[in-house]
Each structure stands twice: as structure tokens, then as C-alpha cells.
Design a protein around this motif. Structure first.
Motif, mmCIF file in Angstrom:
data_model
loop_
_atom_site.group_PDB
_atom_site.id
_atom_site.type_symbol
_atom_site.label_atom_id
_atom_site.label_comp_id
_atom_site.label_asym_id
_atom_site.label_seq_id
_atom_site.Cartn_x
_atom_site.Cartn_y
_atom_site.Cartn_z
ATOM 1 N N GLY A 2 0.813 -1.211 0.000
ATOM 2 C CA GLY A 2 0.000 0.000 0.000
ATOM 3 C C GLY A 2 0.845 1.259 0.000
ATOM 4 O O GLY A 2 0.570 2.214 -0.740
ATOM 5 N N ALA A 3 1.893 1.268 0.831
ATOM 6 C CA ALA A 3 2.785 2.425 0.881
ATOM 7 C C ALA A 3 3.496 2.609 -0.461
ATOM 8 O O ALA A 3 3.633 3.736 -0.964
ATOM 9 N N SER A 4 3.935 1.512 -1.054
ATOM 10 C CA SER A 4 4.617 1.586 -2.353
ATOM 11 C C SER A 4 3.688 2.108 -3.433
ATOM 12 O O SER A 4 4.053 2.972 -4.233
ATOM 13 N N ALA A 5 2.453 1.575 -3.444
ATOM 14 C CA ALA A 5 1.481 2.008 -4.447
ATOM 15 C C ALA A 5 1.151 3.487 -4.298
ATOM 16 O O ALA A 5 0.973 4.197 -5.298
ATOM 17 N N ALA A 6 1.091 3.968 -3.050
ATOM 18 C CA ALA A 6 0.790 5.380 -2.812
ATOM 19 C C ALA A 6 1.891 6.272 -3.371
ATOM 20 O O ALA A 6 1.611 7.294 -4.013
ATOM 21 N N VAL A 7 3.137 5.893 -3.144
ATOM 22 C CA VAL A 7 4.273 6.690 -3.630
ATOM 23 C C VAL A 7 4.302 6.719 -5.153
ATOM 24 O O VAL A 7 4.400 7.788 -5.779
ATOM 25 N N TRP A 8 4.218 5.540 -5.763
ATOM 26 C CA TRP A 8 4.266 5.478 -7.221
ATOM 27 C C TRP A 8 3.036 6.110 -7.856
ATOM 28 O O TRP A 8 3.126 6.742 -8.916
ATOM 29 N N LEU A 46 1.281 8.627 -6.647
ATOM 30 C CA LEU A 46 1.465 10.074 -6.569
ATOM 31 C C LEU A 46 2.408 10.564 -7.658
ATOM 32 O O LEU A 46 2.165 11.598 -8.293
ATOM 33 N N MET A 47 3.463 9.796 -7.878
ATOM 34 C CA MET A 47 4.430 10.177 -8.906
ATOM 35 C C MET A 47 3.796 10.148 -10.295
ATOM 36 O O MET A 47 3.952 11.102 -11.078
ATOM 37 N N LEU A 48 3.076 9.082 -10.609
ATOM 38 C CA LEU A 48 2.540 8.909 -11.956
ATOM 39 C C LEU A 48 1.349 9.815 -12.239
ATOM 40 O O LEU A 48 1.188 10.326 -13.360
ATOM 41 N N ILE A 49 0.499 10.036 -11.228
ATOM 42 C CA ILE A 49 -0.735 10.795 -11.450
ATOM 43 C C ILE A 49 -0.528 12.298 -11.314
ATOM 44 O O ILE A 49 -1.141 13.098 -12.034
ATOM 45 N N VAL A 50 0.339 12.712 -10.400
ATOM 46 C CA VAL A 50 0.507 14.144 -10.118
ATOM 47 C C VAL A 50 1.839 14.685 -10.624
ATOM 48 O O VAL A 50 1.895 15.629 -11.424
ATOM 49 N N VAL A 51 2.931 14.080 -10.165
ATOM 50 C CA VAL A 51 4.260 14.653 -10.426
ATOM 51 C C VAL A 51 4.646 14.567 -11.899
ATOM 52 O O VAL A 51 5.115 15.546 -12.483
ATOM 53 N N VAL A 52 4.454 13.391 -12.503
ATOM 54 C CA VAL A 52 4.869 13.213 -13.902
ATOM 55 C C VAL A 52 4.153 14.176 -14.849
ATOM 56 O O VAL A 52 4.799 14.844 -15.664
ATOM 57 N N PRO A 53 2.813 14.304 -14.788
ATOM 58 C CA PRO A 53 2.141 15.257 -15.689
ATOM 59 C C PRO A 53 2.596 16.700 -15.479
ATOM 60 O O PRO A 53 2.805 17.432 -16.453
ATOM 61 N N LEU A 54 2.741 17.111 -14.208
ATOM 62 C CA LEU A 54 3.179 18.480 -13.929
ATOM 63 C C LEU A 54 4.590 18.710 -14.445
ATOM 64 O O LEU A 54 4.907 19.771 -14.996
ATOM 65 N N THR A 55 5.448 17.708 -14.275
ATOM 66 C CA THR A 55 6.823 17.824 -14.750
ATOM 67 C C THR A 55 6.868 17.902 -16.268
ATOM 68 O O THR A 55 7.619 18.693 -16.845
ATOM 69 N N ALA A 56 6.059 17.067 -16.925
ATOM 70 C CA ALA A 56 6.032 17.047 -18.386
ATOM 71 C C ALA A 56 5.626 18.400 -18.959
ATOM 72 O O ALA A 56 6.130 18.835 -19.996
ATOM 73 N N VAL A 57 4.702 19.074 -18.262
ATOM 74 C CA VAL A 57 4.201 20.362 -18.753
ATOM 75 C C VAL A 57 5.159 21.507 -18.441
ATOM 76 O O VAL A 57 5.399 22.379 -19.282
#
Length: 301
Positions: free
Chosen positions: A137-143, A145-156
């Protein structure tokens, strides 16, 4: 006309990384790539037969983080060896962002591992922290967050500065520091992240010192024969990885962001490269006693 031409040439030269820095970066990334591959290969072989639930989950997360970075390391080696970038601006952004993602993700998983170990020391009901469901659960939460929030914001937003230093028109790469002068929000975010890493590291270090003191006070002269003491040695290795690889860079980054210039940008690349030595953390697991059998009461790293 001649003056304009000379000025243009000087500006281009300023954006080219000096040879001494290029050779240093080339050496660092080559060592990290070779050592990282060896370290991860040994660890994967080790974990097949000696993995416990939370141990394997935590270590596998770190392995994935390191592998994702190591996949981009050859392109950094190519750039610093050739002195030019011919793979496009977008791919340059991906390679550039990956090293920062590697640092932040590795730090997060280090913190998770250390917090679990500290809780297991101070609380008797240790089993609750070692359930596979909690680890997953902790691993899924971290990844997630990265894939849904951080990656799109970084890409833009990553590398979106209009400064000429952030382009690859002169076949250069990793020159995205100009955004700090254009977007204050980006600078503030960097201040917050760097300060947070330093403060969290300080808190973890205090906890580690407290635990070592408790162990020493309990066992004193017999401390070196106690398994409890040697279990803490691995925590110390994690702390050293954070202190040596991440803290100096983030302390320097605060200064770098507030005083950005081309000279500091080159030095920032050196400091950032040092963070990749965390790829050697897997070597701390190699050897007898790295893992305990899964049927023991407490499976810890």
C-alpha cells in the motif's frame, strides 16, 4: 557587426561545459553505471532466496528507482563524452528530470525503511509494520502520486523557460536553470524540497543516535556480540547514504537557486552527479545476515 559576432560566440562558449567538468562528470556516471549494475545484479540474485515481505518490497522499490535512473545514465555519458547533444530537447528533458526523480524517490523509500525500523525498535507490536499489504500500500501510494501528479506536472512545466540557455540550439543539454529567474514558484518549491530533505535527515539522525545510545546502555561491553546492534548498522548505512549523497547537494541547491548563474549551473551538475552514488546502497545487503528467514518473529532489513 564584428562585436555582435564575438558576443554571440562568447555566449555559446559560456553554455558549453568546460572539459575538466565534462571529464569529471563522465567519470562519475561511468563508475555509477558499472557499479550500479553490479550492485543491483548481486542484490536481485540475493533477494530471490532471502527476501522477507516488507524487506523485499522496500528493496525492490529501491531497485526499480535505481534501474530507471541507470537506463538514462548512458545518455549522460554520451553527452559528456561527445560534448554535444543530438537527441532532441524533449528527450533531454526526460534524462534531466530522471536524475532528480531518482534522488527524491530514493530519499522517500529510505525514509520509509528507516521509519519502519525505528518503529520496530520502540514498539513491541512490531508485526503490524511487516504485513505485505501495508508495504504494498505504501509503495502504491508513492508510485501513484508520482505517476498521477508529479509526472504530468513535470512534463508540462519542466524546462519550459524561454531563456536561450534552456534550449538545445547549440547542441547542449541540461541547461534548465534559467527557469529560477523566470518563475518564482519553481524557486520556492526547490527551497521547500531541499529544506525538507535536510530537516527530515536531521530528525532521522537524531532518532538513530537515540537508538544507538539505548542499545549501548542495555548491552554496554557486550554490544558487539548483540544482533540488535548489528541490525542498527544497516540503518546507519542508509543514514550515511542520505547524509553523503543527498544532504550536501540539497544544501548547495538552496544557494544555487538563489544565486543562479552559468558558473553555478556547472557546479550544480557535479553536485547532482554525486547523488547518484546512492545506487551503491544495494551493496549493504550483500553478505550473510542481510535478511532473516520469513518465519522469524521480526523480519527487518
Amino acid at each position: 557587426m564584428g562585436n555582435k559576432s564575438n558576443t554571440s560566440c562568447e555566449n555559446i562558449d559560456d553554455k558549453v561545459i568546460p572539459k575538466s567538468y565534462r571529464y569529471a562528470l563522465l567519470s562519475i556516471y561511468t563508475i555509477v553505471l558499472i557499479g550500479g549494475i553490479i550492485s543491483i545484479s548481486l542484490m536481485i540474485n540475493n533477494i530471490k532466496s532471502n527476501a522477507c515481505s516488507v524487506t523485499s518490497t522496500a528493496v525492490l522499490n529501491l531497485i526499480v528507482v535505481h534501474i530507471l535512473f541507470l537506463l538514462t545514465a548512458p545518455f549522460r555519458i554520451y553527452f559528456y563524452a561527445a560534448g554535444e547533444w543530438h537527441l532532441g530537447l524533449n528527450f533531454c528533458k526526460v534524462v534531466s528530470a530522471m536524475i532528480l526523480a531518482h534522488m527524491y524517490l530514493a530519499f522517500i523509500f529510505y525514509v520509509i525503511i528507516l521509519v519502519i525500523r525505528y518503529l520496530s525498535f520502540f514498539w513491541s507490536s512490531k508485526q503490524v509494520f511487516y504485513r505485505r499489504l501495508h508495504a504494498l500500500g505504501a509503495s502504491a501510494a508513492v508510485w501513484g502520486l508520482m505517476l498521477i501528479v508529479v509526472v504530468p506536472l513535470t512534463a508540462v512545466n519542466y524546462g519550459s523557460s524561454t531563456d536561450s540557455n534552456t534550449t538545445t540550439s547549440d547542441n547542449q543539454c541540461f541547461n534548465f536553470g534559467g527557469i529560477f529567474d523566470e518563475k518564482n514558484a519553481v524557486a520556492v518549491l526547490n527551497y521547500i524540497l531541499s529544506a525538507l530533505i535536510i530537516l527530515v535527515t536531521l530528525a532521522l539522525a537524531c532518532c538513530q543516535v537515540c537508538i544507538l545510545w539505548c542499545v549501548y546502555r542495555t548491552h554496554r561491553a557486550m554490544i558487539f556480540s548483540q544482533q540488535e546492534f548489528w541490525a542498527q548498522i544497516k540503518s546507519i548505512f542508509f543514514m550515511l547514504a542520505i547524509i553523503v549523497c543527498f544532504v550536501p547537494y540539497n544544501a548547495f541547491r538552496i544557494y544555487y537557486v538563489s544565486n543562479f548563474n552559468d558558473n553555478l549551473q556547472v557546479k550544480n551538475e557535479i553536485a547532482l552527479a554525486v547523488t547518484t552514488f546512492s545506487c551503491f546502497d544495494m551493496l549493504t545487503f550483500i553478505g550473510r545476515g542481510s535478511f532473516r528467514p520469513c518465519d522469524t518473529k521480526c523480519c527487518v532489513l
